[in-house]
Design an enzyme around this catalytic site. Structure first.
Site, PDB file in Angstrom:
ATOM      1  N   ASP A  83     -25.758  77.315 -36.891  1.00 31.84           N
ATOM      2  CA  ASP A  83     -26.440  76.430 -36.055  1.00 31.84           C
ATOM      3  C   ASP A  83     -26.671  75.183 -37.129  1.00 31.84           C
ATOM      4  OD1 ASP A  83     -28.125  75.062 -34.285  1.00 31.84           O
ATOM      5  OD2 ASP A  83     -29.994  76.056 -35.087  1.00 31.84           O
ATOM      6  N   HIS A  84     -26.289  73.787 -36.742  1.00 34.20           N
ATOM      7  CA  HIS A  84     -26.366  72.711 -37.650  1.00 34.20           C
ATOM      8  C   HIS A  84     -25.755  72.853 -39.124  1.00 34.20           C
ATOM      9  CE1 HIS A  84     -28.667  70.303 -35.154  1.00 34.20           C
ATOM     10  NE2 HIS A  84     -29.724  71.547 -34.627  1.00 34.20           N
ATOM     11  N   ASP A 105     -22.780  69.627 -37.204  1.00 34.83           N
ATOM     12  CA  ASP A 105     -23.578  68.518 -36.984  1.00 34.83           C
ATOM     13  C   ASP A 105     -23.371  67.093 -37.814  1.00 34.83           C
ATOM     14  OD1 ASP A 105     -25.744  66.612 -36.286  1.00 34.83           O
ATOM     15  OD2 ASP A 105     -27.558  67.985 -36.762  1.00 34.83           O
ATOM     16  N   SER A 225     -35.014  73.113 -27.530  1.00 29.74           N
ATOM     17  CA  SER A 225     -35.467  73.231 -26.101  1.00 29.74           C
ATOM     18  C   SER A 225     -36.281  74.456 -25.919  1.00 29.74           C
ATOM     19  CB  SER A 225     -34.227  73.409 -25.348  1.00 29.74           C
ATOM     20  OG  SER A 225     -33.591  72.123 -25.141  1.00 29.74           O
ATOM     21  N   SER A 226     -37.263  74.744 -27.019  1.00 32.17           N
ATOM     22  CA  SER A 226     -38.191  75.655 -26.645  1.00 32.17           C
ATOM     23  C   SER A 226     -39.182  74.919 -25.711  1.00 32.17           C
ATOM     24  CB  SER A 226     -39.115  76.169 -27.992  1.00 32.17           C
ATOM     25  OG  SER A 226     -38.274  77.006 -28.845  1.00 32.17           O
ATOM     26  N   ASP A 268     -35.865  78.247 -30.519  1.00 29.49           N
ATOM     27  CA  ASP A 268     -36.316  78.947 -31.989  1.00 29.49           C
ATOM     28  C   ASP A 268     -37.997  79.125 -32.093  1.00 29.49           C
ATOM     29  OD1 ASP A 268     -36.391  79.893 -34.497  1.00 29.49           O
ATOM     30  OD2 ASP A 268     -35.584  78.227 -35.415  1.00 29.49           O
ATOM     31  N   THR A 269     -38.572  77.788 -31.587  1.00 30.27           N
ATOM     32  CA  THR A 269     -39.910  77.844 -32.076  1.00 30.27           C
ATOM     33  C   THR A 269     -40.674  78.746 -31.024  1.00 30.27           C
ATOM     34  OG1 THR A 269     -39.956  75.546 -32.483  1.00 30.27           O
ATOM     35  CG2 THR A 269     -41.802  76.391 -31.608  1.00 30.27           C
TER      36      THR A 269
HETATM   37 ZN   LIG Z   1     -30.674  72.021 -33.390  1.00 25.48          ZN
END
Ligand SMILES: [Zn+2]
Length: 349
Positions: A83-84, A105, A225-226, A268-269
């Site tokens: 991720d990123h 990213d 997108s949590s 994630d959140t």
């Molecule tokens: Zn992200």
């Protein structure tokens, strides 16, 4: 089953018309929660690790935990995704370790904070694509800049500061040959995404639909997108936490995205909230306890519940057995012979 490329996993999701949650991990319990949720719902899986996670857990621990998941659940397709990634070197190190998918990213410079120019983004992303595809690994790019900061990564500010321009998205996809594309439509990383339930003025679903019309074959990715559900916030605050009131991306908006080309949804959140709430509850109600298993077990169960719910809501539930994994070596052949060409089919303006 070998680790699956996100390219294959998202191609299958496009065929089936569903989205796939990509869940961040830092430790064994989070991986266990995701895998049990996948088994429960018969879902293919994307597990992703950020640079922060790799630093926290160390590459070898984290990667071997994923291999353990792969051994324990041979019937479930698993993609291991970076991720990123902030630079070519970060992506290269993940690919060399055995990740089946990476995100470059390039929307930010290598410091992970300063917005990069379009040309800089194209150059570094193309460099990663060339390296990754030669090894059969899929690449996610990002055009436009997400809001907020998470794990020390992000430009900060509002999600509306650098939303994606559809013309640039098309050009970016053509110039880089990415397998999937993260776009900025007003979302932010972290828990504090919106100060009220988001409407079209802050969450630009129209923009997403416009980009999908121009790039109908490109797998779109929703970051940040949590859904930040109120019940998870309440548990934390009920047991001594101090979260400020906040709103995430409503599941129905994500589902609208999935009907319009979104194939990967980063969450994630929500899992962080579920874990922390469960731990707080145990420690608050039974302060005499000191065995970490007493709070890690409910924490893991709370995360599993959220993940299973998202897998069902995104539509990936029931699809684990639809296909057999193509090895990363065979994916490399596909990129070479053109059968996995990423030439986007750009729709007429
Ligand atoms: Zn992200």
């Amino acid at each position: 089953m070998p680790l699956v490329s996100t390219r294959q996993l998202l191609d299958e999701a496009a065929k089936g018309g569903y989205g796939v949650g990509a869940f961040n991990v830092n430790d064994m319990e989070q991986i266990q929660a995701i895998m049990e949720a996948a088994k429960e719902t018969n879902s293919p899986v994307i597990i992703q690790a950020s640079r922060g996670a790799r630093a926290f857990a160390q590459d070898n621990y984290l990667f071997h935990l994923i291999l353990a998941a792969n051994e324990l659940y041979p019937e479930i397709p698993i993609a291991m995704h970076l991720d990123h990634g902030n630079s070519f070197e970060t992506c290269k190190s993940a690919i060399e370790l055995g990740y089946s998918s990476v995100m470059m990213d390039g929307s930010l410079k290598a410091d992970g904070k300063t917005p990069a120019t379009f040309e800089e983004n194209v150059a570094v992303t193309k460099q990663v694509v060339d390296f990754a595809h030669a090894r059969g690994v899929a690449v996610e790019g990002e055009i436009g800049v997400l809001g907020g900061i998470e794990d020390g990564h992000g430009a900060g500010g509002s999600g509306l500061d650098h939303v994606t321009d559809p013309d640039q998205a098309v050009e970016f996809a053509e110039l880089t040959g990415v397998d999937s594309l993260a776009i900025a439509i007003g979302t932010s990383h972290g828990a504090y995404k919106f100060t009220k339930k988001p409407d079209g003025s802050v969450l630009k679903m129209d923009l997403l639909i416009a980009i999908h019309k121009r790039l109908p074959k490109t797998h779109l990715v929703m970051h940040g997108s949590s859904s930040v559900p109120k019940d998870l916030q309440d548990i934390i605050n009920q047991y001594g936490g101090k979260l400020k009131e906040t709103w995430g991306v409503p599941v129905e908006e994500i589902q609208l995205g999935i009907r319009n080309g979104v194939r990967k949804v980063n969450v994630d959140t929500d899992n962080r909230l579920a874990i922390t709430g469960a731990i707080r509850k145990v420690l608050w109600e039974t302060p005499e306890k000191f065995d970490p298993r007493d709070y890690m077990k409910p924490a893991r169960a709370a995360m599993q519940k959220v993940v299973a719910q998202r897998m069902t809501q995104f539509g990936q539930a029931g699809h684990a057995g639809d296909y057999k994994a193509i090895s990363i070596a065979d994916m490399a052949k596909g990129y070479k012979d053109g059968s996995l060409s990423t030439k986007p089919l750009v729709a007429a303006r």
